[in-house]
Design a protein around this motif. Sequence first.
Motif, PDB file in Angstrom:
ATOM      1  N   ASP A 239      32.914  54.470  29.035  1.00  0.00           N
ATOM      2  CA  ASP A 239      34.096  54.606  29.659  1.00  0.00           C
ATOM      3  C   ASP A 239      34.311  54.263  30.974  1.00  0.00           C
ATOM      4  OD1 ASP A 239      35.042  55.426  27.091  1.00  0.00           O
ATOM      5  OD2 ASP A 239      34.589  57.699  27.355  1.00  0.00           O
ATOM      6  N   PHE A 240      33.328  54.585  31.669  1.00  0.00           N
ATOM      7  CA  PHE A 240      33.348  54.519  33.093  1.00  0.00           C
ATOM      8  C   PHE A 240      33.408  53.073  33.650  1.00  0.00           C
ATOM      9  CE2 PHE A 240      31.374  54.342  37.383  1.00  0.00           C
ATOM     10  CZ  PHE A 240      31.934  55.354  38.147  1.00  0.00           C
ATOM     11  N   ASP A 241      32.192  52.061  32.985  1.00  0.00           N
ATOM     12  CA  ASP A 241      32.153  50.628  33.514  1.00  0.00           C
ATOM     13  C   ASP A 241      33.339  49.982  33.500  1.00  0.00           C
ATOM     14  OD1 ASP A 241      29.557  51.365  33.770  1.00  0.00           O
ATOM     15  OD2 ASP A 241      28.665  50.019  32.342  1.00  0.00           O
ATOM     16  N   VAL A 242      33.883  49.184  34.483  1.00  0.00           N
ATOM     17  CA  VAL A 242      34.587  48.137  34.555  1.00  0.00           C
ATOM     18  C   VAL A 242      33.831  47.049  35.163  1.00  0.00           C
ATOM     19  CG1 VAL A 242      36.953  47.533  35.310  1.00  0.00           C
ATOM     20  CG2 VAL A 242      36.439  50.135  34.850  1.00  0.00           C
ATOM     21  N   ALA A 243      33.467  45.961  34.396  1.00  0.00           N
ATOM     22  CA  ALA A 243      32.599  45.112  34.820  1.00  0.00           C
ATOM     23  C   ALA A 243      32.894  43.850  33.810  1.00  0.00           C
ATOM     24  CB  ALA A 243      31.399  45.405  34.900  1.00  0.00           C
ATOM     25  N   THR A 244      33.806  43.120  34.205  1.00  0.00           N
ATOM     26  CA  THR A 244      33.932  41.681  33.582  1.00  0.00           C
ATOM     27  C   THR A 244      33.747  40.720  34.646  1.00  0.00           C
ATOM     28  OG1 THR A 244      36.469  41.788  33.644  1.00  0.00           O
ATOM     29  CG2 THR A 244      35.149  42.674  31.702  1.00  0.00           C
ATOM     30  N   LYS A 245      32.793  39.638  34.476  1.00  0.00           N
ATOM     31  CA  LYS A 245      32.729  38.566  35.511  1.00  0.00           C
ATOM     32  C   LYS A 245      34.153  37.643  35.718  1.00  0.00           C
ATOM     33  CE  LYS A 245      27.959  37.970  35.520  1.00  0.00           C
ATOM     34  NZ  LYS A 245      27.018  36.969  35.667  1.00  0.00           N
ATOM     35  N   GLN A 246      35.004  37.463  34.737  1.00  0.00           N
ATOM     36  CA  GLN A 246      36.223  36.878  34.730  1.00  0.00           C
ATOM     37  C   GLN A 246      36.963  37.526  35.891  1.00  0.00           C
ATOM     38  OE1 GLN A 246      35.082  37.916  32.043  1.00  0.00           O
ATOM     39  NE2 GLN A 246      34.466  36.120  31.150  1.00  0.00           N
ATOM     40  N   ASN A 247      37.070  38.914  36.141  1.00  0.00           N
ATOM     41  CA  ASN A 247      38.007  39.349  37.036  1.00  0.00           C
ATOM     42  C   ASN A 247      37.356  39.901  38.375  1.00  0.00           C
ATOM     43  OD1 ASN A 247      36.744  41.748  36.306  1.00  0.00           O
ATOM     44  ND2 ASN A 247      38.389  42.688  35.342  1.00  0.00           N
ATOM     45  N   ARG A 248      36.201  39.418  38.619  1.00  0.00           N
ATOM     46  CA  ARG A 248      35.253  39.531  39.893  1.00  0.00           C
ATOM     47  C   ARG A 248      35.097  38.236  40.679  1.00  0.00           C
ATOM     48  NH1 ARG A 248      29.232  42.018  40.995  1.00  0.00           N
ATOM     49  NH2 ARG A 248      29.804  43.082  42.938  1.00  0.00           N
ATOM     50  N   ALA A 249      36.183  38.585  41.775  1.00  0.00           N
ATOM     51  CA  ALA A 249      36.034  37.338  42.551  1.00  0.00           C
ATOM     52  C   ALA A 249      35.326  37.638  43.882  1.00  0.00           C
ATOM     53  CB  ALA A 249      37.631  36.807  42.952  1.00  0.00           C
ATOM     54  N   PRO A 250      34.885  36.280  44.614  1.00  0.00           N
ATOM     55  CA  PRO A 250      34.022  36.625  45.807  1.00  0.00           C
ATOM     56  C   PRO A 250      35.077  37.005  46.752  1.00  0.00           C
ATOM     57  CG  PRO A 250      33.682  34.409  44.891  1.00  0.00           C
ATOM     58  CD  PRO A 250      34.809  35.095  43.961  1.00  0.00           C
ATOM     59  N   SER A 251      34.424  37.694  47.864  1.00  0.00           N
ATOM     60  CA  SER A 251      35.369  38.183  48.927  1.00  0.00           C
ATOM     61  C   SER A 251      35.922  37.061  49.760  1.00  0.00           C
ATOM     62  CB  SER A 251      34.553  39.254  49.930  1.00  0.00           C
ATOM     63  OG  SER A 251      33.557  38.476  50.456  1.00  0.00           O
ATOM     64  N   LYS A 252      37.207  37.642  50.362  1.00  0.00           N
ATOM     65  CA  LYS A 252      37.943  36.514  51.380  1.00  0.00           C
ATOM     66  C   LYS A 252      36.886  36.139  52.580  1.00  0.00           C
ATOM     67  CE  LYS A 252      42.381  37.864  49.638  1.00  0.00           C
ATOM     68  NZ  LYS A 252      43.773  38.709  50.503  1.00  0.00           N
ATOM     69  N   GLU A 253      36.165  37.191  52.975  1.00  0.00           N
ATOM     70  CA  GLU A 253      35.345  36.943  54.158  1.00  0.00           C
ATOM     71  C   GLU A 253      34.295  35.754  53.764  1.00  0.00           C
ATOM     72  OE1 GLU A 253      36.005  39.805  52.707  1.00  0.00           O
ATOM     73  OE2 GLU A 253      37.358  40.991  54.486  1.00  0.00           O
ATOM     74  N   TYR A 254      33.716  35.947  52.519  1.00  0.00           N
ATOM     75  CA  TYR A 254      32.463  35.111  51.973  1.00  0.00           C
ATOM     76  C   TYR A 254      33.332  33.644  51.776  1.00  0.00           C
ATOM     77  CZ  TYR A 254      28.783  32.791  49.664  1.00  0.00           C
ATOM     78  OH  TYR A 254      27.696  31.980  49.474  1.00  0.00           O
ATOM     79  N   GLY A 255      34.426  33.490  51.245  1.00  0.00           N
ATOM     80  CA  GLY A 255      35.123  32.188  51.001  1.00  0.00           C
ATOM     81  C   GLY A 255      35.225  31.755  52.303  1.00  0.00           C
ATOM     82  N   LYS A 256      35.935  32.178  53.075  1.00  0.00           N
ATOM     83  CA  LYS A 256      36.035  31.542  54.598  1.00  0.00           C
ATOM     84  C   LYS A 256      34.789  31.245  55.094  1.00  0.00           C
ATOM     85  CE  LYS A 256      38.301  32.609  59.232  1.00  0.00           C
ATOM     86  NZ  LYS A 256      39.017  33.745  59.953  1.00  0.00           N
ATOM     87  N   ALA A 257      33.549  32.028  55.129  1.00  0.00           N
ATOM     88  CA  ALA A 257      32.323  31.838  55.817  1.00  0.00           C
ATOM     89  C   ALA A 257      31.875  30.416  55.339  1.00  0.00           C
ATOM     90  CB  ALA A 257      31.607  32.733  55.862  1.00  0.00           C
TER      91      ALA A 257
END
Length: 600
Positions: A239-257
């Motif tokens: 019930d607790f876990d919310v973990a799917t690779k499809q909806n986990r995106a890299p952070s904006k800071e990492y994308g910019k770097a």
Amino acid sequence: MRNPIHVLKSLEENACKQGYKYERLYRNLYNPEFYLLAFKNIATSQGSMTAGSDGMTLDDMSMARINRIIAALKDHSYQPHPARREYIAKKNNAAKTRPLGIPSTDDKLVQEVIRMILEAIYEPVFSQNSHGFRPHRSCHTALLEVQTCFRGAKWIVEGDIKACFDSFDHHVLIDRLRKRIADEYFISLMWKFLRAGYMEQWTYHQTYSGTPQGSGMSPILANIYLSELDRFMAEYKQDFDVATKQNRAPSKEYGKAKWEYQKCKEALTQERTAESIRVFKDAQQRMMSTLYYPAIDPNFVKIQYNRYADDFIIGVIGSKDDAERVKADVKEFLQNKLKLTLSDEKTKVTHSSKLVRYLGYDVTVSRDKSAKRDNSGTLRRFWYGQVKLYVPKEKWVGKLQEYRTFKIVKDENGNERWKPLHRGYLMNKPEIDIISKYNAEIRGLYNFYRLANNVSVLNKFAYIMESSMLKTFAAKGNTTINKILKKHKKDGIFRVEYTNKAGKQCCEFYHDGFVRKEVAAPAFTDILPPYRKYDKPNSLAGKLKAGVCELCGAITKDIRIHYVRTLKELTGKTEAELLMMKRRRKSLALCPTCHEKEHA
């Protein structure tokens, strides 16, 4: 009578069947073969010759004694004796003690039979996250699971249950047993053991909760009781876990770097100057120091759970509020469903970058952002988020203090200096016993901490132990350390020669170093009793069945097993002791005449 091994395997085969209930279990207690197997198991354990409240021990074990127990179980007159209560010092705090219940020998036999039956029924359905008192599992398997599954955890909930073994509610435990066992005779016997009470200072005390430490059934009953917590955590995780690779995106800071890094890399290929190289390296450093995923991501929340006996930890990938919610929900479940209380002082929510004490190790999740190239040449942060295990300094220092191998003195500047000491209580022992004692203590600590990333710190422990050993040898021979080294040290290795049946032998002081090993140590290094296997022939049962006195050769149906605690107790004053010393055995099958003569 059926072979008990076949009975246990038959029980295991039905364990995983949903809704299956075991009936007519009580009749297995009428099988003498079960008691012979139980006798073999408890005869090899520590404390097997410790007398219970009835004053009897394993000595004088016979088929007549087993048949008397079976007769009492058949007419339901069997009543367990109150356990004899003793208090032993806690290892982590010598000033504090914990109660230990010592059952009578007859009760030990019956409890061992019950333990084997319950283990066959429940072991196949226990959670994979439970590691205490289970076959092929140990502290090491629990820690290796933590190292694998707790990667990337942000918070760790340390679980501590107040007086866990003493607080088990009898009604909750019996309800758990009734879910799988439909045999009221068996359940009635369990009630008798739970309420047998204990004797302290010749005063009888009733037991209203808990399973006594020292009872042979206590570990399996604890696992049965706490398996409800394992089941709750498995459902809670779903019930607790919310973990799917499809909806986990890299952070904006990492994308910019990363975009800046790619831009500088492309510019470097067109024009390679000192300035472009510097800019490229700065961009690369910024990218490698920026988290790939957001530190708090509501689209990726997970928990991991691990339990060893009554100790458990929960790793949380999420916010501190998430971790506090998990802690509160677990506390509520334990209180409402299992009637157990979490210690508010010891149950903490700790950031995973800090050290968390679990099963004698310090556990932490690394924040090291150092990078190295993988096989394809790509820079990667291999260590960030990895679980690290460490040897706590107070553990190996505490062992040195426990063994009394050093003392702390201050020099003229007020600085502390460790001074190794000789161990006076070892001076009267043979040299081979002294070096074997030190080797066993060093290997024991190393085998337990072999998983630690900093296990090499035990070199300091070994140095003090070696210095203490040399001083003990010097004190024993009333000489100097230099003379001891000249006598025993060759090619840089300290050796002691001795003679046994195989001839001249040599024992070397431990010199194999302290290298980290990533596999669990053998079961004998665990701090808790190991799982008992049943694949070897039962020699004790064979002696009872053979009906031949090993001393005089008389043939009789009334064979008695004469048993001693250790071989060191044997003095060779009697014919039986001489035979035991010759065969290097702690037990002998004797006829009644020889047994009475031995005790006379």
